[in-house]
Design an enzyme around this catalytic site. Structure first.
Site, PDB file in Angstrom:
ATOM      1  N   SER A  79     -31.969 -32.145 -17.954  1.00 40.99           N
ATOM      2  CA  SER A  79     -31.457 -32.792 -19.163  1.00 40.99           C
ATOM      3  C   SER A  79     -31.395 -31.720 -20.238  1.00 40.99           C
ATOM      4  O   SER A  79     -32.343 -30.961 -20.425  1.00 40.99           O
ATOM      5  CB  SER A  79     -32.416 -33.891 -19.619  1.00 40.99           C
ATOM      6  OG  SER A  79     -32.115 -34.241 -20.971  1.00 40.99           O
ATOM      7  N   HIS A 108     -27.292 -32.368 -16.585  1.00 41.77           N
ATOM      8  CA  HIS A 108     -27.414 -33.805 -16.867  1.00 41.77           C
ATOM      9  C   HIS A 108     -27.308 -33.999 -18.380  1.00 41.77           C
ATOM     10  O   HIS A 108     -28.191 -33.584 -19.136  1.00 41.77           O
ATOM     11  CB  HIS A 108     -28.761 -34.297 -16.366  1.00 41.77           C
ATOM     12  CG  HIS A 108     -29.048 -35.750 -16.564  1.00 41.77           C
ATOM     13  ND1 HIS A 108     -28.736 -36.716 -15.628  1.00 41.77           N
ATOM     14  CD2 HIS A 108     -29.631 -36.393 -17.608  1.00 41.77           C
ATOM     15  CE1 HIS A 108     -29.131 -37.897 -16.086  1.00 41.77           C
ATOM     16  NE2 HIS A 108     -29.680 -37.723 -17.285  1.00 41.77           N
ATOM     17  N   ASP A 134     -27.450 -36.338 -21.409  1.00 38.41           N
ATOM     18  CA  ASP A 134     -27.947 -37.652 -21.850  1.00 38.41           C
ATOM     19  C   ASP A 134     -27.115 -38.118 -23.035  1.00 38.41           C
ATOM     20  O   ASP A 134     -27.380 -37.751 -24.183  1.00 38.41           O
ATOM     21  CB  ASP A 134     -29.429 -37.553 -22.216  1.00 38.41           C
ATOM     22  CG  ASP A 134     -30.295 -37.591 -20.973  1.00 38.41           C
ATOM     23  OD1 ASP A 134     -31.184 -36.739 -20.831  1.00 38.41           O
ATOM     24  OD2 ASP A 134     -30.066 -38.468 -20.123  1.00 38.41           O
ATOM     25  N   MET A 168     -25.975 -40.687 -25.624  1.00 34.55           N
ATOM     26  CA  MET A 168     -26.566 -41.859 -26.281  1.00 34.55           C
ATOM     27  C   MET A 168     -25.685 -42.284 -27.457  1.00 34.55           C
ATOM     28  O   MET A 168     -25.233 -41.430 -28.224  1.00 34.55           O
ATOM     29  CB  MET A 168     -27.973 -41.523 -26.782  1.00 34.55           C
ATOM     30  CG  MET A 168     -28.908 -41.064 -25.675  1.00 34.55           C
ATOM     31  SD  MET A 168     -30.554 -40.675 -26.334  1.00 34.55           S
ATOM     32  CE  MET A 168     -31.341 -40.011 -24.850  1.00 34.55           C
ATOM     33  N   HIS A 216     -24.944 -39.092 -18.212  1.00 38.97           N
ATOM     34  CA  HIS A 216     -25.787 -40.298 -18.143  1.00 38.97           C
ATOM     35  C   HIS A 216     -25.428 -41.108 -19.370  1.00 38.97           C
ATOM     36  O   HIS A 216     -25.903 -40.823 -20.474  1.00 38.97           O
ATOM     37  CB  HIS A 216     -27.256 -39.879 -18.132  1.00 38.97           C
ATOM     38  CG  HIS A 216     -28.214 -41.029 -18.213  1.00 38.97           C
ATOM     39  ND1 HIS A 216     -29.566 -40.845 -18.429  1.00 38.97           N
ATOM     40  CD2 HIS A 216     -28.043 -42.371 -18.098  1.00 38.97           C
ATOM     41  CE1 HIS A 216     -30.167 -42.023 -18.459  1.00 38.97           C
ATOM     42  NE2 HIS A 216     -29.273 -42.960 -18.254  1.00 38.97           N
ATOM     43  N   MET A 246     -25.761 -43.684 -21.702  1.00 34.15           N
ATOM     44  CA  MET A 246     -26.623 -44.713 -22.294  1.00 34.15           C
ATOM     45  C   MET A 246     -25.865 -45.305 -23.483  1.00 34.15           C
ATOM     46  O   MET A 246     -26.159 -45.054 -24.653  1.00 34.15           O
ATOM     47  CB  MET A 246     -27.964 -44.099 -22.724  1.00 34.15           C
ATOM     48  CG  MET A 246     -28.819 -43.709 -21.534  1.00 34.15           C
ATOM     49  SD  MET A 246     -30.210 -42.649 -21.954  1.00 34.15           S
ATOM     50  CE  MET A 246     -29.417 -41.045 -21.835  1.00 34.15           C
ATOM     51  N   MET A 270     -34.600 -45.144 -13.629  1.00 30.71           N
ATOM     52  CA  MET A 270     -35.237 -44.632 -14.846  1.00 30.71           C
ATOM     53  C   MET A 270     -36.752 -44.730 -14.699  1.00 30.71           C
ATOM     54  O   MET A 270     -37.282 -45.810 -14.393  1.00 30.71           O
ATOM     55  CB  MET A 270     -34.775 -45.433 -16.066  1.00 30.71           C
ATOM     56  CG  MET A 270     -33.312 -45.217 -16.446  1.00 30.71           C
ATOM     57  SD  MET A 270     -32.910 -43.501 -16.808  1.00 30.71           S
ATOM     58  CE  MET A 270     -33.856 -43.243 -18.294  1.00 30.71           C
ATOM     59  N   GLY A 275     -33.671 -43.392 -23.987  1.00 28.12           N
ATOM     60  CA  GLY A 275     -33.448 -43.159 -25.424  1.00 28.12           C
ATOM     61  C   GLY A 275     -34.132 -41.936 -25.972  1.00 28.12           C
ATOM     62  O   GLY A 275     -33.714 -41.408 -27.007  1.00 28.12           O
ATOM     63  N   PHE A 276     -35.163 -41.457 -25.273  1.00 22.22           N
ATOM     64  CA  PHE A 276     -35.919 -40.322 -25.813  1.00 22.22           C
ATOM     65  C   PHE A 276     -36.383 -39.400 -24.681  1.00 22.22           C
ATOM     66  O   PHE A 276     -36.721 -39.876 -23.592  1.00 22.22           O
ATOM     67  CB  PHE A 276     -37.170 -40.816 -26.568  1.00 22.22           C
ATOM     68  CG  PHE A 276     -36.890 -41.862 -27.599  1.00 22.22           C
ATOM     69  CD1 PHE A 276     -36.871 -43.208 -27.241  1.00 22.22           C
ATOM     70  CD2 PHE A 276     -36.602 -41.508 -28.910  1.00 22.22           C
ATOM     71  CE1 PHE A 276     -36.585 -44.201 -28.183  1.00 22.22           C
ATOM     72  CE2 PHE A 276     -36.323 -42.486 -29.856  1.00 22.22           C
ATOM     73  CZ  PHE A 276     -36.318 -43.838 -29.494  1.00 22.22           C
ATOM     74  N   GLY A 277     -36.443 -38.099 -24.956  1.00 18.95           N
ATOM     75  CA  GLY A 277     -37.073 -37.187 -24.011  1.00 18.95           C
ATOM     76  C   GLY A 277     -38.571 -37.148 -24.285  1.00 18.95           C
ATOM     77  O   GLY A 277     -39.058 -37.702 -25.274  1.00 18.95           O
ATOM     78  N   GLY A 278     -39.316 -36.514 -23.369  1.00 15.77           N
ATOM     79  CA  GLY A 278     -40.737 -36.278 -23.609  1.00 15.77           C
ATOM     80  C   GLY A 278     -41.642 -37.479 -23.451  1.00 15.77           C
ATOM     81  O   GLY A 278     -42.794 -37.467 -23.900  1.00 15.77           O
ATOM     82  N   ASP A 280     -35.318 -40.075 -13.542  1.00 10.83           N
ATOM     83  CA  ASP A 280     -35.086 -39.491 -14.858  1.00 10.83           C
ATOM     84  C   ASP A 280     -36.140 -40.004 -15.833  1.00 10.83           C
ATOM     85  O   ASP A 280     -36.210 -41.192 -16.117  1.00 10.83           O
ATOM     86  CB  ASP A 280     -33.685 -39.920 -15.337  1.00 10.83           C
ATOM     87  CG  ASP A 280     -33.312 -39.358 -16.698  1.00 10.83           C
ATOM     88  OD1 ASP A 280     -32.167 -39.599 -17.128  1.00 10.83           O
ATOM     89  OD2 ASP A 280     -34.157 -38.709 -17.340  1.00 10.83           O
ATOM     90  N   GLY A 340     -39.957 -38.091 -17.558  1.00 14.10           N
ATOM     91  CA  GLY A 340     -41.341 -37.709 -17.274  1.00 14.10           C
ATOM     92  C   GLY A 340     -41.512 -36.993 -15.957  1.00 14.10           C
ATOM     93  O   GLY A 340     -42.610 -36.927 -15.390  1.00 14.10           O
ATOM     94  N   GLY A 359     -36.342 -32.602 -18.407  1.00  7.55           N
ATOM     95  CA  GLY A 359     -35.979 -31.951 -19.664  1.00  7.55           C
ATOM     96  C   GLY A 359     -37.190 -31.191 -20.192  1.00  7.55           C
ATOM     97  O   GLY A 359     -37.288 -29.974 -20.075  1.00  7.55           O
TER      98      GLY A 359
END
Ligand code: DX5
Ligand code: ZN
Length: 227
Positions: A9, A34, A36, A38, A67, A69, A138, A143-146, A178, A180, A200
């Site tokens: 990502s 990839h 993301d 959004m 991807h 979203m 998923m 909606g968020f990385g990390g 996708d 974690g 990511g």
């Protein structure tokens, strides 16, 4: 034996140097990029429009997957294919007429995939596996990385793998995860049946650099394949 693919990502990348970051990912040995995407409606964040992806296209020969979203994938699909994406992944939760949307993506010359949020059952894709080459499970809420990996998705990955095998599509439909995904979580996800890995933070955060992170993730994933 199925092939492990690393699909980074670019969400954690330095967007002021996106072309260089994409080239660095290719040099680090990833298999595809990839994106993301959004829209600020399906998920709170707003990220990459087609123009951004088109500008990055010239910096690598790697395949691009978007991807999506987004709430309106039907309206956006053609622009993301034109921007250089070979695969479009839509969310089952956002598509009123999912079968038709997947047919549209295929008619544009791209391959199609469906993403399932953590609460969405695999039965949502039982009747469209013939239209896709991948299903994205998923392992975080989008909606968020990390974010932290949701381990309770592993039985869902196994259930999807059983469904794909039962329809005789083992060699045609891959399972992507996708959210974690990193050194501590990749083995369990691959052991459950995933072969395409979106990461990511784990790649961009590795103090030993991208190449180390990609090699380490691939090594751990391939070891889990043989278990
Ligand atoms: C969520 C995104 C993230 C992201 C990966 O909407 O799809 O899953 O790209 O994030 P990490 O690898 O940082 O969890
Ligand atoms: Zn993603």
């Amino acid at each position: 034996m199925p092939r492990i693919e690393i699909a980074p990502s670019v969400l954690p990348a330095d967007f002021a140097r996106l072309g260089e970051e994409i080239a660095a990912l290719e040099a680090a040995g990833v298999d595809r990029i990839h994106w993301d995407v959004m829209d600020g409606q399906f998920v709170p964040n707003l990220t990459f429009g087609p123009a951004v992806i088109a500008s990055a296209r010239a910096h690598t020969t790697l395949p691009f997957e978007a991807h999506l979203m987004v709430l309106t994938a039907d309206n956006m699909a053609a622009d993301y294919v034109k921007a250089g994406c070979q695969r479009l992944t839509v969310h089952a939760e956002a598509c009123t007429h999912l079968h038709r949307t997947l047919g549209l993506i295929n008619s544009l010359g791209a391959t199609a995939a469906v993403a399932l949020n953590p609460a969405t059952p695999v039965s949502a894709v039982a009747h469209v596996l013939d239209l896709v080459d991948m299903i994205l499970i998923m392992t975080v809420n989008p909606g968020f990385g990390g974010q932290s990996y949701i381990a309770t998705m592993e039985p869902k990955i196994r259930e999807l793998k059983t469904m794909i095998d039962a329809q005789g599509l083992t060699d045609r439909v891959a399972i992507e995860v996708d959210g974690g995904i990193g050194p501590k979580t990749v083995a369990a996800a691959v052991g459950a049946g995933a072969t395409v890995l979106v990461a990511g933070s784990a790649l961009f955060r590795d103090p030993e650099g991208l190449a180390h992170a990609v090699t380490d993730l691939r090594t751990r994933a391939e070891a889990a394949l043989t278990c």
